[in-house]
Design a protein around this motif. Structure first.
Motif, PDB file in Angstrom:
ATOM      1  N   ARG A  55      -7.237   8.063  10.942  1.00  0.00           N
ATOM      2  CA  ARG A  55      -8.484   8.814  10.696  1.00  0.00           C
ATOM      3  C   ARG A  55      -9.525   7.943   9.996  1.00  0.00           C
ATOM      4  NH1 ARG A  55      -4.890  13.284   9.006  1.00  0.00           N
ATOM      5  NH2 ARG A  55      -5.183  12.591   6.869  1.00  0.00           N
ATOM      6  N   GLY A  56      -9.173   6.736   9.667  1.00  0.00           N
ATOM      7  CA  GLY A  56     -10.106   5.865   8.949  1.00  0.00           C
ATOM      8  C   GLY A  56     -10.189   6.200   7.475  1.00  0.00           C
ATOM      9  N   GLU A  57      -9.183   6.937   6.985  1.00  0.00           N
ATOM     10  CA  GLU A  57      -9.172   7.328   5.569  1.00  0.00           C
ATOM     11  C   GLU A  57      -8.250   6.417   4.766  1.00  0.00           C
ATOM     12  OE1 GLU A  57      -7.974  11.416   5.485  1.00  0.00           O
ATOM     13  OE2 GLU A  57      -9.673  12.003   6.755  1.00  0.00           O
ATOM     14  N   LEU A  58      -8.419   6.463   3.450  1.00  0.00           N
ATOM     15  CA  LEU A  58      -7.550   5.673   2.590  1.00  0.00           C
ATOM     16  C   LEU A  58      -6.201   6.366   2.415  1.00  0.00           C
ATOM     17  CD1 LEU A  58      -9.921   4.412  -0.261  1.00  0.00           C
ATOM     18  CD2 LEU A  58      -9.250   3.261   1.855  1.00  0.00           C
ATOM     19  N   VAL A  59      -5.150   5.580   2.362  1.00  0.00           N
ATOM     20  CA  VAL A  59      -3.809   6.069   2.046  1.00  0.00           C
ATOM     21  C   VAL A  59      -3.827   6.454   0.553  1.00  0.00           C
ATOM     22  CG1 VAL A  59      -1.395   5.299   1.910  1.00  0.00           C
ATOM     23  CG2 VAL A  59      -2.833   4.568   3.829  1.00  0.00           C
ATOM     24  N   PRO A  60      -3.108   7.530   0.155  1.00  0.00           N
ATOM     25  CA  PRO A  60      -3.176   7.960  -1.252  1.00  0.00           C
ATOM     26  C   PRO A  60      -2.806   6.850  -2.249  1.00  0.00           C
ATOM     27  CG  PRO A  60      -2.057   9.623   0.074  1.00  0.00           C
ATOM     28  CD  PRO A  60      -2.296   8.436   0.980  1.00  0.00           C
ATOM     29  N   ASP A  61      -3.518   6.860  -3.374  1.00  0.00           N
ATOM     30  CA  ASP A  61      -3.352   5.821  -4.396  1.00  0.00           C
ATOM     31  C   ASP A  61      -1.902   5.597  -4.798  1.00  0.00           C
ATOM     32  OD1 ASP A  61      -6.050   5.182  -4.627  1.00  0.00           O
ATOM     33  OD2 ASP A  61      -6.413   6.702  -6.160  1.00  0.00           O
ATOM     34  N   GLU A  62      -1.148   6.691  -5.041  1.00  0.00           N
ATOM     35  CA  GLU A  62       0.205   6.497  -5.588  1.00  0.00           C
ATOM     36  C   GLU A  62       1.098   5.735  -4.608  1.00  0.00           C
ATOM     37  OE1 GLU A  62      -1.461   9.283  -5.245  1.00  0.00           O
ATOM     38  OE2 GLU A  62      -0.262  10.726  -4.104  1.00  0.00           O
ATOM     39  N   VAL A  63       0.849   5.929  -3.312  1.00  0.00           N
ATOM     40  CA  VAL A  63       1.646   5.217  -2.301  1.00  0.00           C
ATOM     41  C   VAL A  63       1.338   3.719  -2.356  1.00  0.00           C
ATOM     42  CG1 VAL A  63       2.072   4.968   0.177  1.00  0.00           C
ATOM     43  CG2 VAL A  63       1.618   7.247  -0.790  1.00  0.00           C
ATOM     44  N   VAL A  64       0.056   3.406  -2.364  1.00  0.00           N
ATOM     45  CA  VAL A  64      -0.369   1.995  -2.321  1.00  0.00           C
ATOM     46  C   VAL A  64       0.004   1.261  -3.603  1.00  0.00           C
ATOM     47  CG1 VAL A  64      -2.301   0.486  -1.795  1.00  0.00           C
ATOM     48  CG2 VAL A  64      -2.379   2.859  -1.065  1.00  0.00           C
ATOM     49  N   ILE A  65      -0.195   1.915  -4.726  1.00  0.00           N
ATOM     50  CA  ILE A  65       0.038   1.258  -6.025  1.00  0.00           C
ATOM     51  C   ILE A  65       1.504   0.838  -6.167  1.00  0.00           C
ATOM     52  CG2 ILE A  65       0.089   1.672  -8.534  1.00  0.00           C
ATOM     53  CD1 ILE A  65      -2.529   3.399  -8.067  1.00  0.00           C
ATOM     54  N   GLY A  66       2.414   1.708  -5.740  1.00  0.00           N
ATOM     55  CA  GLY A  66       3.845   1.395  -5.834  1.00  0.00           C
ATOM     56  C   GLY A  66       4.198   0.150  -5.032  1.00  0.00           C
ATOM     57  N   ILE A  67       3.607   0.045  -3.846  1.00  0.00           N
ATOM     58  CA  ILE A  67       3.889  -1.102  -2.978  1.00  0.00           C
ATOM     59  C   ILE A  67       3.402  -2.398  -3.599  1.00  0.00           C
ATOM     60  CG2 ILE A  67       3.103  -2.160  -0.814  1.00  0.00           C
ATOM     61  CD1 ILE A  67       3.078   0.673   0.293  1.00  0.00           C
ATOM     62  N   VAL A  68       2.193  -2.359  -4.152  1.00  0.00           N
ATOM     63  CA  VAL A  68       1.616  -3.573  -4.738  1.00  0.00           C
ATOM     64  C   VAL A  68       2.391  -3.974  -5.997  1.00  0.00           C
ATOM     65  CG1 VAL A  68      -0.453  -4.561  -5.787  1.00  0.00           C
ATOM     66  CG2 VAL A  68      -0.648  -3.158  -3.725  1.00  0.00           C
ATOM     67  N   ARG A  69       2.795  -2.992  -6.768  1.00  0.00           N
ATOM     68  CA  ARG A  69       3.577  -3.299  -7.973  1.00  0.00           C
ATOM     69  C   ARG A  69       4.837  -4.095  -7.609  1.00  0.00           C
ATOM     70  NH1 ARG A  69       4.080  -1.287 -12.994  1.00  0.00           N
ATOM     71  NH2 ARG A  69       2.605   0.396 -12.642  1.00  0.00           N
ATOM     72  N   GLU A  70       5.534  -3.632  -6.568  1.00  0.00           N
ATOM     73  CA  GLU A  70       6.747  -4.337  -6.123  1.00  0.00           C
ATOM     74  C   GLU A  70       6.436  -5.737  -5.602  1.00  0.00           C
ATOM     75  OE1 GLU A  70       9.080  -2.205  -3.221  1.00  0.00           O
ATOM     76  OE2 GLU A  70       9.203  -0.455  -4.551  1.00  0.00           O
ATOM     77  N   ARG A  71       5.364  -5.825  -4.842  1.00  0.00           N
ATOM     78  CA  ARG A  71       5.032  -7.127  -4.243  1.00  0.00           C
ATOM     79  C   ARG A  71       4.645  -8.156  -5.313  1.00  0.00           C
ATOM     80  NH1 ARG A  71       5.102 -11.224  -2.867  1.00  0.00           N
ATOM     81  NH2 ARG A  71       4.336 -12.323  -1.031  1.00  0.00           N
ATOM     82  N   LEU A  72       3.891  -7.710  -6.328  1.00  0.00           N
ATOM     83  CA  LEU A  72       3.444  -8.651  -7.365  1.00  0.00           C
ATOM     84  C   LEU A  72       4.573  -9.070  -8.304  1.00  0.00           C
ATOM     85  CD1 LEU A  72      -0.084  -7.240  -8.310  1.00  0.00           C
ATOM     86  CD2 LEU A  72       0.448  -9.269  -6.943  1.00  0.00           C
ATOM     87  N   ALA A  73       5.703  -8.360  -8.215  1.00  0.00           N
ATOM     88  CA  ALA A  73       6.863  -8.735  -9.038  1.00  0.00           C
ATOM     89  C   ALA A  73       7.701  -9.817  -8.355  1.00  0.00           C
ATOM     90  CB  ALA A  73       7.718  -7.505  -9.312  1.00  0.00           C
ATOM     91  N   GLU A  74       7.390 -10.142  -7.094  1.00  0.00           N
ATOM     92  CA  GLU A  74       8.138 -11.182  -6.374  1.00  0.00           C
ATOM     93  C   GLU A  74       7.835 -12.552  -6.987  1.00  0.00           C
ATOM     94  OE1 GLU A  74      10.033 -10.812  -3.368  1.00  0.00           O
ATOM     95  OE2 GLU A  74       9.903  -8.638  -3.618  1.00  0.00           O
ATOM     96  N   PRO A  75       8.835 -13.445  -6.975  1.00  0.00           N
ATOM     97  CA  PRO A  75       8.651 -14.756  -7.632  1.00  0.00           C
ATOM     98  C   PRO A  75       7.512 -15.602  -7.054  1.00  0.00           C
ATOM     99  CG  PRO A  75      10.826 -14.575  -6.578  1.00  0.00           C
ATOM    100  CD  PRO A  75      10.209 -13.239  -6.497  1.00  0.00           C
TER     101      PRO A  75
END
Ligand code: ADP
Ligand code: ADP
Ligand code: ZN
Length: 213
Positions: A55-75
């Motif tokens: 729909r061209g809309e943003l995915v909800p914040d809580e979904v995106v934030i969790g993913i980025v948190r995990e990714r930024l914890a990678e070495p």
């Protein structure tokens, strides 16, 4: 070097992030790519994100934030990272600041890639994406060597569902309403660096390199 690429869809964020990643040896993190990879694998996350993306809309914040948190914890993020397409809302920017602070990190620069709406439409309607590796082409400005095939992996090139003109317009509206406020947000923190995204790919990279000297 911890960087954010900010700008409307089609500004050239992914294109520049790939080049910068090779040049500076830090990972390119695209939340859109993460969603598309998940969709390809048929994960729950991928299916959930698709509803919004189509729909061209943003995915909800809580979904995106969790993913980025995990990714930024990678070495591989220890020496730096290039965030492309995140944050896209003030809530995401606040969450990012907090998660970086928890690990003693902070953003160094926010590159604000500016292009007019008409350029966005011209770029996205002729964008072609590799189904296998996600590499990005443009029919006129960055064509593949063989029509319909990815230069780097031979995969099939396709038109993203959300690159149709109506959806592009919706994404631009979403950008203006929810993401554009981040320009002032980061300007007030002294982190914003304006980049003219309307120039050629090489010229844009050159101006980014000058900023990051
Ligand atoms: P974004 O990640 O900001 O959505 P992309 O990097 O995918 O943008 O670029 C959008 C489209 O425009 C792609 O087809 C890409 O090949 C093309 N493109 C990117 N930068 C430029 C540029 N400086 N000049 C012309 N076309 C460009
Ligand atoms: P583009 O750079 O062409 O806008 P992206 O690949 O960055 O495309 O994003 C595609 C879609 O994925 C967005 O339109 C949105 O639905 C979703 N998305 C990506 N990143 C985020 C984010 N940080 N917050 C919310 N939705 C996102
Ligand atoms: Zn490919």
């Amino acid at each position: 070097m911890n960087l954010i690429l900010l700008g409307p869809p089609g500004a050239g964020k992914g294109t520049q992030a790939e080049r910068m990643s090779a040049l500076y040896g830090i990972p390119h993190i695209s939340t859109g790519d993460i969603f598309r990879e998940n969709l390809k694998k048929g994960t729950e996350l991928g299916l959930k994100a698709k509803e919004y993306m189509d729909r061209g809309e943003l995915v909800p914040d809580e979904v995106v934030i969790g993913i980025v948190r995990e990714r930024l914890a990678e070495p591989d993020c220890e020496t730096g990272f290039i965030l492309d397409g995140f944050p896209r809302t003030v809530a995401q920017a606040d969450a990012l600041k907090e998660m970086l602070a928890e690990t003693g990190r902070a953003i160094d620069h926010v590159l604000n890639v500016q292009v007019p709406d008409e350029v966005v439409v011209e770029r996205l309607t002729a964008r072609r994406t590799c189904r296998s590796c996600g590499a990005v082409y443009h029919l006129k400005f960055n064509p593949p060597r063989v029509e319909g095939k990815c230069d780097s992996c031979g995969g099939e090139l396709y038109v993203r569902d959300d690159d149709r003109e109506e959806t592009v317009r919706a994404r631009l509206r979403e950008y203006r309403a929810k993401t554009q406020p981040l320009i002032e947000y980061y300007r007030s923190e002294g982190l914003l660096r304006d980049v003219d995204g309307g120039a050629s790919m090489d010229e844009v990279l050159a101006s980014i390199r000058k900023i990051l000297l």
